[in-house]
Enzyme design. Structure first.
Site, PDB file in Angstrom:
ATOM      1  N   ASP A   1     -37.402 -68.002 -15.855  1.00  0.00           N
ATOM      2  CA  ASP A   1     -38.209 -68.412 -14.710  1.00  0.00           C
ATOM      3  C   ASP A   1     -38.341 -67.170 -13.822  1.00  0.00           C
ATOM      4  OD1 ASP A   1     -39.397 -70.067 -12.635  1.00  0.00           O
ATOM      5  OD2 ASP A   1     -37.486 -69.885 -11.608  1.00  0.00           O
TER       6      ASP A   1
ATOM      7  N   ASP B   1     -33.227 -71.774 -12.220  1.00  0.00           N
ATOM      8  CA  ASP B   1     -32.344 -72.095 -11.100  1.00  0.00           C
ATOM      9  C   ASP B   1     -31.739 -73.485 -11.208  1.00  0.00           C
ATOM     10  OD1 ASP B   1     -34.367 -73.808 -10.439  1.00  0.00           O
ATOM     11  OD2 ASP B   1     -35.088 -72.668  -8.719  1.00  0.00           O
TER      12      ASP B   1
ATOM     13  N   ASP C   1     -36.525 -76.121 -12.768  1.00  0.00           N
ATOM     14  CA  ASP C   1     -36.555 -75.795 -14.196  1.00  0.00           C
ATOM     15  C   ASP C   1     -35.677 -76.720 -15.035  1.00  0.00           C
ATOM     16  OD1 ASP C   1     -38.198 -73.405 -13.902  1.00  0.00           O
ATOM     17  OD2 ASP C   1     -36.476 -72.604 -12.842  1.00  0.00           O
TER      18      ASP C   1
END
Length: 649
Positions: free
Chosen positions: A348, A546, A550
């Site tokens: 991410d 995190d 996600d």
């Protein structure tokens, strides 16, 4: 509010007080030592007794037999009990019972020394395996030792010592220099440096002041702190870490479960073949009972799968223990196995590759709004959001001294932005892509393109009448991101970036970090779809995020890796691997550890199988002496355990 003078009062009082630490008595220390190393001490004691029995055997056979029996009981008690437990409770056979039967069988035909040596080496290999488990558990015990039992609650100028279980959310606790912080909380008064190695694995203390988060189990430095409790004792990050590592140690990987199933079937087969080797030769080949029983006992020893059984878990536990000490928490051996197979690591962007703390760089008001009015509207609406971009906008407004009014009916538009009622109108704040076509003028499109070319994230503010402004924000890439990605690539693994951000911003960050596969403007559900597609194309995928936005992608990937430094519940619950210090450079090290663990397990299994095959062949072809069979078989078990213990380093 705390009194301004309270810190000075506390520090002055501390100069007059001294605390004493009661060292454990020598009696307790000796007891603890014998309890910890009981299996190893029993193995060595049986070895000493065997040597004595062998020496006495030159003078009195009866005396040596008595001492041999004592060696059998002391050395074989633990493994014999485990074997009987499996037989009685699970109605099954295991390698422990095979070894005890082989030793007793050897003694029954007069080979007391060989049977006793078998017990000795078998118990020694068992002690080594127990040492691995104990060493792994000691890492947890050392963590448990860091857990404070009591806290000093501060209320109306009065200090009261209470157990940490009595602490409630909102309580103020006083933590003096050199003491451990009793609960997760926020510093309300004071400043100090905190050693957070028990949480993050980093050895350098971190400076903390009013407004900073602190965690239970971390060590306070030289300043007194007043801390507001934000979590009860059972919900602290520290408690979750202990629970996670304990679960990791108890969870068996797929390979270990296969070996255990194989052991049960194999053990039954060995018993059947041994019985046939005892019964058939006297009738079919005319051999003596003593000769066939001896050969059968040799077969029972050399064919037992001790080394195969010990090939996996000591290595797995060593690797998990090693990584836990460095702030990298595996939730089980299965994830360590899977990490060794990873072909792509997908990151991410925000908060993972970047610092996750964007700052406002441009304010462009439109439709007659002033810069202040536009920022007030945006910050007021975003004040109830936890998104990093929202926090940056709110922070900018606060720094400019702009008063904020909370919106009503705030609604998250997942992956797009937010919508809310504010001052009698409906407002939307988010990505340019959510704008209706008629609102996207040439002037506005030009502004958006210019800002995105600069690698900035563009946020549009509009109400029911018009677009009132554009806010550009920029996040900085993590210092270690380039190095971390380079190290992953050196392992022959592809790196991808998945983000909901605009394409131009995403590609700029990707170029800076050295990432080739870039996927931008993704909604949370798009990330899940993309992870599935990557799995079909490449095979095993690791997702790094995190743990909040996600979470679905983390759950879909082969190995979900969460940034746990912030201590988010989602990070700890969803992921398979947690980086407690948010150090993405640890990912390459974790993958390398997984590969090394897999290599060592393969070495162990091939070596163990080869030794068993050679010893069985030798026994049938030429015949081997029972002592040689014992040394060859049990020696291989000790060697595979020692090979696994290398991962503790």
């Amino acid at each position: 509010m705390l009194k301004t003078s309270s810190l000075n009062t506390v520090e002055a009082r501390m100069k007059d007080k001294s605390s004493s630490v009661h060292a454990p008595s020598s009696k307790q220390s000796v007891y603890g030592f014998f309890k910890r190393y009981a299996e190893g001490i029993a193995a060595l004691a049986s070895g000493v007794l065997i040597a004595i029995a062998w020496g006495i055997g030159h003078f009195t056979e009866a005396g040596s037999v008595i001492i041999y029996l004592l060696a059998f009981v002391i050395g074989g008690f633990v493994k014999g009990r485990e074997g009987l437990h499996t037989l009685i409770n699970e109605r099954d056979l295991d390698v422990n019972l095979l070894m005890i039967v082989a030793a007793v069988g050897a003694a029954s035909i007069g080979y007391w020394t060989e049977g006793a040596v078998l017990i000795f080496i078998f118990s020694l290999s068992g002690a080594l395996e127990s040492y691995t488990t104990e060493r792994s558990k000691r890492d947890i015990s050392s963590l448990m030792d860091l857990k404070p039992e009591t806290a000093i609650r501060y209320y109306n100028g009065t200090e009261t010592e209470i157990s940490i279980e009595q602490l409630e959310i909102g309580d103020i606790v006083l933590v003096k220099p050199g003491e451990r912080i009793p609960a997760d909380g926020v510093v309300r008064e004071g400043a100090s440096s905190i050693n957070q190695s028990s949480i993050t694995g980093e050895s350098i203390p971190v400076d903390k002041a009013a407004g900073d988060d602190v965690y239970a189990g971390t060590l306070n430095g030289q300043g007194a702190l007043f801390i507001e409790v934000t979590k009860r004792s059972e919900s602290t990050l520290f408690a979750k870490i202990i629970r996670l590592v304990q679960e990791a140690q108890s969870e068996k990987p797929v390979s270990q479960m296969f070996i255990e199933r194989f052991e049960r079937i194999y053990a039954r087969s060995i018993i059947v073949i041994t019985i046939l080797l005892i019964v058939a030769p006297p009738f079919l080949l005319g051999r003596t009972w003593n000769e066939t029983l001896y050969k059968a006992m040799v077969f029972l020893v050399v064919a037992s799968p001790c080394a195969l059984v010990a090939s996996i878990m000591p290595a797995m536990l060593s690797a998990i223990s090693n990584s836990a000490r460095k702030g990298v928490l595996f939730k089980g051996g299965a994830h360590l196995e899977n990490l060794a197979r990873i072909k792509v690591v997908a990151f991410d962007k925000t908060g993972t590759l970047t610092n996750g703390q964007p700052i406002v760089t441009d304010l462009i008001p439109l439709d007659g709004y002033s810069e202040k009015d536009m920022l007030q509207a945006a910050a007021s609406i975003e004040s109830l959001s936890e998104h990093p971009l929202a926090k940056a906008i709110v922070q900018e407004a606060k720094e400019r001294g702009i008063r904020l009014d909370w919106p009503s009916e705030l609604q998250s538009l997942s992956g797009w932005g937010v919508q809310a009622e504010w001052r009698g109108d409906t407002w939307r704040i988010g990505k340019p892509i959510m704008l209706e076509h008629e609102l996207l003028t040439e002037e506005l499109e030009s502004v958006i393109d210019r800002l995105e070319e600069q690698g900035k994230t563009v946020t549009i503010i509009h109400n029911t009448r018009a677009v009132v402004g554009v806010i550009a924000l920029q996040d900085s890439i993590r210092e270690q991101a380039k190095q971390a990605i380079a190290e992953i690539k050196r392992l022959g693994i592809e790196v991808a970036m998945l983000t909901g951000d605009q394409k131009k911003t995403a590609h700029k960050i990707a170029r800076e970090a050295g990432i080739d596969l870039v996927f931008a403007e993704l909604l949370p559900e798009d990330k899940v779809t993309l992870i599935r597609e990557l799995k079909q194309t490449y095979g095993h995928i690791a997702m790094v995020g995190d743990g909040i936005n996600d979470a679905p992608a983390l759950a879909t990937s082969t190995v979900g890796i969460a940034m746990g430094g912030a201590g988010s519940d989602a990070a700890l619950e969803t992921a398979d691997l947690v980086l407690m210090n948010d150090d993405i450079e640890s990912i390459a090290a974790a993958i390398a550890l997984g590969k090394r663990t897999r290599t060592i397990i393969k070495q162990n299994m091939l070596f163990a199988a080869a030794v068993i095959a050679c010893l069985i062949t030798a026994n049938f072809m030429t015949g081997i002496a029972l002592p040689l069979g014992v040394v060859g078989h049990e020696g291989s078990t000790i060697l595979v355990i020692l090979n696994g213990l290398r991962l503790l380093r």
